[in-house]
Design an enzyme around this catalytic site. Sequence first.
Site: not given
Length: 331
Positions: A35, A120-122, A147, A151, A203, A211, A269
Amino acid sequence: MKRILVTGGAGFIGSNFVRYVATNQSEIHITVLDKLTYAGNQANLPVSNKVELVVGDICDADLVERLVQKSDAVIHFAAESHNDHSLTNPAPFVQTNIVGTYTLIEACRKFDVRYHHVSTDEVYGDLALEDSQKFTPETPYNPSSPYAATKASSDLLVKAWVRSFGLRATISNCSNNYGPYQHIEKFIPRQITNILNGQRPKLYGDGKNVRDWIHVEDHSRAVWLILTNGQIGDTYLIGAEGEADNKTVLATILTLMQQSPEAYEPVADRPGHDLRYAIDATKLKEELGWQPQFTDFRSGLESTIEWYRKNRKWWEKEKIAVEKLYTQRKQ
Ligand code: NAD
Ligand code: DAU
């Protein structure tokens, strides 16, 4: 396989996969369906008479059916992929990641086309920092962000289509990728381009979140192996034993760019910030013989920094807009 359809092929990982196939399987015709959202860029694609770009939406059932019908396999990378955006506006994530996947697997079911689902591993949520446990294909789903939840939903649709309709599908769940052509909203390129622009890297929180980094080329090779040799109905986890906390990654980037490792700015954060991801890729290694080739993270970072240094034109126009969004979120 003579013709493949790659969705999201103008994004970071999809375009790397297209380059991988165009280089190593040059007889295959590749149609990219993308897209061209803010994350897609035609310039990411190799120029070749075997690579064709169709600009369109994976939720457009008529277009998807026309393209799937002509293909021997579909490799599905297209997604809304950034956690931070999913926290401010989840709607496109639900649409593209869930409805888009549904549209693709319905077309693959109709025309009995082989399908590979890039995930994803998420989907597994997070692990404790002090834990030595890793994600395996048996880990229960427990996504944290919008997100990750979309997934996870898309993975579950694929699993149901395999079981109920005999869809010829495989799924891969990979950890955090890095390398050239990654959008500058993501952690590593954001910090590199900040430093190149004379700005302080940012950060989140205390920087202890871990990660499991993998070079994007190792991901592409794994996807190709699963597509061609994986067991239909199976899930493969992709990871390169690259665990590192964010503060350490940032200190390495700063050092490689001749800055003090402390020359960063702590910012707000991420809400619900996952603590640690770690992949057990034993199945992929033992069943399909895959091994990562980029095993030295420091030198992988060094060449990635070099790429952003040399390809300023690719990213600099977008930098102001990307940082404006982060400033609005106090990040
Ligand atoms: P990206 O955001 O760089 O690229 C996504 C691509 O999808 C873009 O080219 C975009 O234009 C396209 N796209 C978005 N919505 C679309 C739609 N409705 N129709 C057609 N095209 C659309 O993403 P990425 O980092 O390359 O990730 C690719 C895939 O890999 C995603 O499915 C993501 O969930 C998965 N993944 C990413 C990582 C990572 O570290 N980046 C790790 C594991 C898995
Ligand atoms: O694990 C795989 C996932 O990795 C993919 O599914 C996602 O598509 C991909 O975006 C990535 O998700 P993360 O949220 O882990 O990636 P991101 O680059 O956004 O952030 C990596 C870590 O760095 C995370 O702990 C948040 C932190 N971070 C991020 C940014 C942008 C910072 O500390 N500062 C920053 O400026």
